[in-house]
Scaffold this motif. Structure first.
Motif, PDB file in Angstrom:
ATOM      1  N   ASP A 255       0.866  -1.192   0.000  1.00  0.00           N
ATOM      2  CA  ASP A 255       0.000   0.000   0.000  1.00  0.00           C
ATOM      3  C   ASP A 255       0.899   1.237   0.000  1.00  0.00           C
ATOM      4  O   ASP A 255       1.827   1.285  -0.797  1.00  0.00           O
TER       5      ASP A 255
ATOM      6  N   ASN B 208       0.281   3.643  -1.375  1.00  0.00           N
ATOM      7  CA  ASN B 208       0.016   4.344  -2.625  1.00  0.00           C
ATOM      8  C   ASN B 208      -1.063   5.406  -2.451  1.00  0.00           C
ATOM      9  O   ASN B 208      -1.183   6.296  -3.270  1.00  0.00           O
ATOM     10  N   THR B 209      -1.788   5.224  -1.387  1.00  0.00           N
ATOM     11  CA  THR B 209      -2.919   6.093  -1.187  1.00  0.00           C
ATOM     12  C   THR B 209      -2.471   7.546  -1.103  1.00  0.00           C
ATOM     13  O   THR B 209      -1.594   7.884  -0.326  1.00  0.00           O
TER      14      THR B 209
ATOM     15  N   GLY C 235      -5.183  13.054  -0.294  1.00  0.00           N
ATOM     16  CA  GLY C 235      -6.612  13.371  -0.412  1.00  0.00           C
ATOM     17  C   GLY C 235      -7.452  12.159  -0.111  1.00  0.00           C
ATOM     18  O   GLY C 235      -8.467  12.233   0.596  1.00  0.00           O
ATOM     19  N   SER C 236      -7.013  11.026  -0.577  1.00  0.00           N
ATOM     20  CA  SER C 236      -7.794   9.818  -0.406  1.00  0.00           C
ATOM     21  C   SER C 236      -7.844   9.391   1.055  1.00  0.00           C
ATOM     22  O   SER C 236      -8.880   8.973   1.553  1.00  0.00           O
TER      23      SER C 236
ATOM     24  N   THR D  65     -10.244  11.443   2.743  1.00  0.00           N
ATOM     25  CA  THR D  65     -11.586  10.994   2.362  1.00  0.00           C
ATOM     26  C   THR D  65     -12.006   9.829   3.234  1.00  0.00           C
ATOM     27  O   THR D  65     -13.081   9.837   3.837  1.00  0.00           O
ATOM     28  N   VAL D  66     -11.125   8.837   3.344  1.00  0.00           N
ATOM     29  CA  VAL D  66     -11.461   7.641   4.117  1.00  0.00           C
ATOM     30  C   VAL D  66     -11.807   8.013   5.544  1.00  0.00           C
ATOM     31  O   VAL D  66     -12.828   7.575   6.089  1.00  0.00           O
TER      32      VAL D  66
ATOM     33  N   ARG E 229     -12.806  10.912   6.788  1.00  0.00           N
ATOM     34  CA  ARG E 229     -14.048  11.691   6.932  1.00  0.00           C
ATOM     35  C   ARG E 229     -15.274  10.850   6.642  1.00  0.00           C
ATOM     36  O   ARG E 229     -16.281  10.955   7.331  1.00  0.00           O
ATOM     37  N   VAL E 230     -15.171  10.030   5.628  1.00  0.00           N
ATOM     38  CA  VAL E 230     -16.325   9.178   5.313  1.00  0.00           C
ATOM     39  C   VAL E 230     -16.605   8.265   6.493  1.00  0.00           C
ATOM     40  O   VAL E 230     -17.741   8.110   6.933  1.00  0.00           O
ATOM     41  N   ARG E 231     -15.549   7.698   7.024  1.00  0.00           N
ATOM     42  CA  ARG E 231     -15.726   6.732   8.105  1.00  0.00           C
ATOM     43  C   ARG E 231     -16.384   7.394   9.316  1.00  0.00           C
ATOM     44  O   ARG E 231     -17.261   6.810   9.948  1.00  0.00           O
TER      45      ARG E 231
ATOM     46  N   LYS F  49      -1.606   1.675 -10.092  1.00  0.00           N
ATOM     47  CA  LYS F  49      -1.612   3.121  -9.952  1.00  0.00           C
ATOM     48  C   LYS F  49      -1.023   3.752 -11.202  1.00  0.00           C
ATOM     49  O   LYS F  49      -0.155   3.178 -11.859  1.00  0.00           O
TER      50      LYS F  49
ATOM     51  N   LEU G  27     -17.954   3.345   1.921  1.00  0.00           N
ATOM     52  CA  LEU G  27     -16.564   3.774   1.918  1.00  0.00           C
ATOM     53  C   LEU G  27     -15.870   3.302   0.643  1.00  0.00           C
ATOM     54  O   LEU G  27     -15.113   4.048   0.009  1.00  0.00           O
TER      55      LEU G  27
ATOM     56  N   HIS H  93     -20.922  12.667   1.911  1.00  0.00           N
ATOM     57  CA  HIS H  93     -19.896  12.055   2.739  1.00  0.00           C
ATOM     58  C   HIS H  93     -19.383  13.002   3.814  1.00  0.00           C
ATOM     59  O   HIS H  93     -18.561  12.614   4.643  1.00  0.00           O
TER      60      HIS H  93
ATOM     61  N   LEU I 268     -17.404  15.635   3.399  1.00  0.00           N
ATOM     62  CA  LEU I 268     -15.960  15.769   3.191  1.00  0.00           C
ATOM     63  C   LEU I 268     -15.452  17.175   3.449  1.00  0.00           C
ATOM     64  O   LEU I 268     -14.277  17.371   3.732  1.00  0.00           O
TER      65      LEU I 268
ATOM     66  N   SER J 259     -12.359  12.519  -4.253  1.00  0.00           N
ATOM     67  CA  SER J 259     -10.973  12.022  -4.323  1.00  0.00           C
ATOM     68  C   SER J 259     -10.858  10.518  -4.155  1.00  0.00           C
ATOM     69  O   SER J 259     -10.373  10.040  -3.131  1.00  0.00           O
TER      70      SER J 259
END
Lengths: 434, 462, 291
Positions: free
Chosen positions: A3, A5-6, A9-10, A13-14, A16-18, C68, C121, C151, C153, C205
């Protein structure tokens, strides 16, 4: 696989979404629950409605009868010995019936007590005895057991709707009457029988004698008029609008008109019937003919809309094929399109008829609300219809009419169910997927 | 002779005519090429003759039946002495009724005068004359027209085209019944309303706050001035309808959403028709249910919690009306929700929205115009609903917004004013037509808006 | 969604399969993918995925990685299962009642059909663009702001404005719509609508963007713009694109996977697949013998 690689921003996101997930899922669950509750509520209304009608009405299909062993004395009934029903019918069966009852209760002597005692019997008892004797003149001179209906209040008592523990003053049946009833019951003189009167009698002020026959006949006559008028007119209109009419302002206007008529309150059609058919054309009030005309105008939009849908469902290739072999437009329609669209049109018509059968308000306007005992024979006889009968009985103060009303509703719903089942079967049987 | 017998005779003549026309056509070409040299199929010649035999006679018959009472009345009036003719229309109507009853051997109210007796004899005479001439005219017409049609049959007669254009005319006439109905409604309601507004001003009717239509039958009776301010009826109607919508919209809409978006096909296949059962139940049944079950239950509930609930409260009628309207809203909304393209749901779900978020933020806004349209249609139905309110709501025109009190509605008043024995011309009966006019215009407006909104919505996704 | 059949997850036998040489017709259920299914820097990896619609098997034992900064193109004749396979990556197949997915799909080494994975998610991290542009019947702004809003965000309006602007900029739409953000997204042209949908997807994102024939409803000029955009987006996102057009696959992708009858026939660098296909089926397809 690695990993890391995230992107930044991502990851954000994770996170905040969570953080919002729990709240969002709670909302989701609530929303779903509301939906289920709404459906459950709707279904429970259906259940409560049917259960309350059913539980109120089922007892009306039975009626208490009392046995009277009447001595049909030849001297009073038929002194000449002619056995002519005409002659036999003239005697006073009222006295005969009463005396038989009084003989059973020798202890009852005073006038007022005797009157109370006769209150056990239905007002129609003497007529029923007379009719039976007239039918069987041979009975004269014998002692015969007649079963006659009891008064509606006694019937209610027998069915347990009247609480014996309530103080006598608050009860419609006196203690003494209860005593008599119990005495008769013990002697095997009382019996609960299937209430055929309910299906063979017209309306009556006496609940135990009131039946739906007259209303049913009225409903049938009205429906026949409605069907004979609305089916051809509806189909003709649909055929014209769907197959022949040029697309112009006038046909547009007709279409808009039909759609609007479908949503006009039914009572307005009643006003139309009253003003035009009765007051202007001088047609008879309370007649199935006028009722049928009003209901025709009311159900036409339903039939037209269904018929047009049925015509639309016939693929154009069939028309083209018929036209291509030289059929005229009318031949194309009558030979090819109509037979294919007919099941759909019939389904729509049955649904329209079901609507008409259940309709009340416009018929009140044209006077089908009158109290009518006779069973109507023709479309101009004064009559009432089943829904109006229900309305009239619902207004009656006697407890016995509650069960009569519910039973009449069951009859009405039975007919409606039958019509709808036929419509569904018809649709299933002839359903064609092009 | 009975009208039905006469009709049957004419139809039989028509059947004979079919045979005659067909045979004549075939006979005409028997020597010269057979049926192929006819312009149309032989059956069309039969139909041509049959139409001639039936149509003119039946048209005359029907118009006779409709016009006979009017003409007879005019004849009867002109045969009466001058002083009776100049009576005011109400009294004259009563008198004519008596004469008619006398002529038919029915029971007559009051004494029979010599004038009435002779008029009744006259009337009876007119009737028998009319009936006789009707039979003669119809039969003669049928035979004459048959002969005419028959004589016209020739190989070059374009029978098929003639018959088809006749059929087309009949179809057009049938289609125009829809328009005639609307015109009939407008005219009958408007005409009587105008007579009502001669006696009561429009502004008093639309803005007045007191409704008590009990006008006296005789002029010298006490309390003869009725009040015709319809505002309490309008508010009552609105109150009951709003209660109904308050019940029906959430339940109907949420059921539609659940059945369209959440439930499995099996649940949907059973629940949807069961809910729609509610739509098939006659309104008189709902009315009975409201009066017998719901109203006493609410009253009992009120008693046990110390709140005063009228036995004919607006709440009972409104709630039951709401139940009646649930399937209306749910099936219309169901259609509307199902017509929202699946791609929108997919787009929302693919972004990570939950189902409820998708429904609330994407599906419902997209379906909103359609839903608004169906709610408007439902409102119009609630306003025009009659039996439930007649049986469960009250008669007292209270100006109140309290759902626990008794209110009355426009439809209840129409029924009350027009049932029972009324003279047709009193302000009381005419008021019913004025109320009918308001009802018709109101629901028509709602329907037009609703149908327009729904159609626009459909176009958006078609 | 069916996680119980995932015991063999991880010990992929794909390695051995890749050594196979040209074969003609694949046998049912056998794992005979030719070529290297591995990506240089994988974000998502699918192993032994089977998909069933009721009794019908739509996908047979497919394994593939999405890396990626690369575009993986999935090509193949209609009905070969490429869209179905794509929809497994963000569990859009969940919405289809009768659809059943078996196998192991991982996002950053996390089983996306596992218990701990939340579908909300997942979809926030794996965006999707559909065949037909499907902007919501809302304003352009609201379309892009939809994801961030649901979400949560962004903390405030300024942040949201910023997200909307950058997303539209990345989607190459900002210049065209910046003066009419409050107008309905449905009023845009087809190509603009599709770019709006891309902006909507990247506003949350995601790590991965799935594109299901994104240009099939567009004219050639709009298609060219989207293709340029895809190439641009590759810098920040892993992209998997299903396409009907071989030219498009050749233009935008780095790796190409050829699907046939629910099986993955061949995977490899785009250039290699198109110039030197290793199976007969691939060759027949790209030379236009069927498809």
């Amino acid at each position: 696989m690695t990993d890391q690689n995230t992107s930044v921003g991502s990851t954000l996101t994770v996170q905040r979404v969570r953080s919002g997930l729990a709240r969002r899922y709670r909302l989701e669950r609530w929303f779903r629950r509301f939906g289920m509750m709404a459906v459950a509520l709707g279904l429970s209304f259906v259940l409560v409605l049917f259960a309350s009608i059913g539980s109120n009405g089922i007892s009306a299909f039975h009626q208490g009868y009392v046995r009277l062993d009447i001595t049909l004395d030849e001297k009073t009934l038929d002194p000449a010995g002619s056995r002519d029903p005409e002659v036999i019918g003239k005697a006073s069966y009222r006295t005969l019936v009463r005396d038989t009852l009084f003989d059973q209760f020798p202890e009852v002597t005073s006038r007022s007590d005797k009157r109370e005692l006769t209150g056990l019997l239905s007002n129609g008892a003497d007529f029923m005895v007379r009719d039976q004797v007239m039918e069987n003149p041979g009975l004269v001179g014998t002692t015969h057991s007649f079963w006659v209906p009891v008064d509606d209040e006694i019937d209610m008592l027998m069915k347990g709707y009247i609480d014996r523990n309530v103080p006598e003053a608050d009860r419609r049946v006196s203690d003494r009457m209860i005593g008599w009833v119990d005495q008769l019951e013990k002697g095997g003189y009382l019996e609960s029988r299937f209430n055929t009167l309910f299906f063979t009698n017209g309306d009556s002020r006496d609940a135990e004698l009131a039946g739906v026959r007259g209303a049913l006949a009225g409903s049938m006559l009205t429906l026949v008029v409605t069907l004979l008028l609305s089916f051809p007119i509806g189909v003709a209109t649909a055929v014209y609008l769907e197959e022949m009419a040029p697309k112009n302002r006038i046909t547009d206007f007709i279409e808009v008109n039909i759609n609007n008529l479908a949503a006009v309150p039914s009572i307005v059609f009643g006003l139309l019937g009253l003003a035009v058919f009765i007051n202007f054309f001088g047609m008879p009030r309370s007649a199935p003919l006028v009722g049928g005309l009003v209901l025709t105008l009311m159900t036409l939009p339903t039939i037209i809309i269904a018929s047009r849908a049925a015509l639309k469902a016939v693929p154009p290739s069939i028309r083209q094929a018929a036209l291509a072999v030289g059929a005229s437009p009318l031949q194309t329609i009558t030979h090819h399109v109509l037979p294919l669209a007919l099941p759909g049109m019939l389904t729509g018509t049955i649904i329209g008829m079901a609507q008409a059968l259940g309709e009340t308000a416009p018929l009140l306007m044209i006077g089908m609300i009158a109290f009518i005992v006779d069973v109507p024979q023709t479309v101009t006889d004064p009559s009432t219809v089943l829904p109006v009968q229900i309305f009239l009985w619902a207004d009656a103060p006697e407890r016995a009419f509650v069960e009569k009303t519910s039973a009449a509703i069951m009859v009405l719903l039975g007919f409606l169910a039958l019509m709808n089942i036929v419509a569904v079967l018809l649709r299933k049987r002839f359903e064609t997927r092009w | 002779m009975q009208i039905s017998t006469l009709t049957l005779i004419v139809l039989a003549a028509s059947a004979v005519a079919f045979y005659l026309g067909k045979r004549r056509a075939l006979n005409l070409v028997a020597g010269q090429g057979g049926p192929r040299s006819l312009h149309s199929m032989p059956g069309f010649y039969g139909a041509w003759t049959a139409l001639w035999a039936a149509v003119p006679a039946l048209v005359v018959l029907v118009s006779w039946v409709f016009l006979e009472p009017l003409i007879l009345r005019a004849l009867l009036v002109s045969s009466l002495p001058q002083d009776i003719q100049s009576l005011d229309p109400d009294r004259l109507g009563l008198l004519l009724n008596d004469i008619r009853n006398l002529a038919q051997g029915n029971i007559v109210s009051g004494e029979i005068t010599a004038v009435q007796q002779s008029a009744a004899d006259h009337y009876r005479h007119f009737i028998s004359l009319s009936r006789l001439s009707m039979v003669v005219v119809c039969l003669a017409l049928s035979v004459l027209a048959l002969a005419f049609g028959w004589s016209k049959v020739s190989p070059t007669l374009r029978a098929r085209n003639r018959v088809e254009s006749f059929v087309k005319v009949v179809l057009i006439l049938c289609s125009s019944i829809a328009i005639l109905t609307t015109v009939g409604i407008v005219l009958s309601v408007l005409f009587e309303s105008l007579r009502f507004f001669d006696r009561v001003s429009v502004s008093e009717f639309l803005l007045g706050l007191t409704w008590s239509p009990q006008t006296a039958i005789r002029a010298d009776q006490v309390g003869s001035s009725g009040a015709f301010g319809a505002v309490p009826l309008f508010t009552g109607t609105l109150l009951v309808s709003s209660i109904a919508m308050f019940v029906a919209v959430p339940i109907g809409l949420m059921s539609a959403i659940f059945l369209a978006e959440y439930s499995s096909p099996r649940v949907r296949a059973t629940a949807k028709p069961l809910l729609e059962l509610l739509a098939g139940i006659p309104t008189v049944v709902y009315g009975f249910f409201a009066a017998l079950v719901v109203a006493p239950w609410l009253r009992g509930l009120g008693d046990s919690s110390g709140v005063d609930v009228a036995s004919d409260s607006a709440l009972a009628a409104g709630v039951v009306m709401g139940v009646m309207i649930i399937p209306f809203i749910s099936s219309l909304s169901d259609d509307v929700i199902n017509s929202v393209p699946q791609s929108l749901r997919d787009g929302s779900l693919a972004l990570g929205a939950t189902r409820s978020e998708t429904v609330i933020k994407v599906v419902l806004p997209a379906a909103l115009p359609g839903i608004v349209g169906s709610v408007l249609l439902a409102v119009s139905r609630a306003i025009g609903e009659t039996m439930i309110v007649v049986m469960a709501a009250g008669l007292a025109a209270n100006l109140t917004a309290n759902p626990l009190q008794s209110v009355t509605t426009v439809t209840v008043q129409i029924v009350t004013l027009l049932t029972g024995d009324q003279e047709f011309d009193s302000a009381k009966t005419l008021a019913a037509f004025a109320l009918g006019l308001v009802l018709f215009v109101g629901t028509l407006g709602l329907n037009i808006i609703a149908l327009y909104v729904v159609r626009k919505y459909r176009e958006q996704y078609d | 969604m069916k996680t119980d059949k995932l015991q063999q997850a991880g010990n992929s036998s794909v390695e051995t399969e890749s050594k196979k040489t040209k074969t003609t017709v694949p046998g049912p259920g056998s794992k005979r993918t030719v070529g290297n299914i591995k990506a240089a820097d994988p974000v998502m990896s699918a192993t032994d995925v089977n998909v069933y619609y009721g009794d019908k098997q739509a996908i047979r034992n497919i394994s593939l990685e999405i890396g990626k900064n690369e575009v993986v193109a999935m090509i193949g004749p209609s009905g070969c299962g490429k869209s179905t396979f794509l929809r497994c990556f963000n569990r859009m197949n969940d919405t289809i009642e009768i659809c059943r997915v078996e196998g192991d799909i991982r996002l950053d080494n996390e089983d996306i059909y596992g218990k701990d994975m939340d579908v909300v998610l997942l979809r926030a991290r794996v965006g999707m663009v559909f065949q037909k542009p499907n902007p919501f019947p809302k304003s352009i702004y609201e379309n892009v702001a939809y994801g961030p809003r649901i979400h949560g965000l962004t903390a405030n309006r300024t942040e949201l404005d910023e997200v909307v602007q950058t997303s539209l900029e990345k989607a190459g739409l900002w210049e065209e719509v910046k003066d009419r953000l409050d107008q309905p997204g449905t009023g845009l042209s087809g190509g603009q609508q599709q770019r709006l949908c891309i902006a909507r997807a990247i506003a949350v994102s995601p790590d991965v963007i799935l594109m299901d024939e994104p240009c099939s409803a567009l004219d050639p000029i709009a298609t060219a713009r989207i293709e340029d955009l895809i190439d641009e987006l590759r810098k920040n996102y892993a992209i998997a694109i299903v396409t009907h057009s071989m030219q498009q696959a050749a233009r935008v992708s780095q790796r190409t996977a050829y699907f046939h009858m629910g099986e993955l026939i061949e995977v490899g660098a785009t250039e290699q697949v198109f110039t030197n296909p290793r199976t007969k089926l691939t060759e027949d397809y790209i030379t236009g013998r069927f498809g």
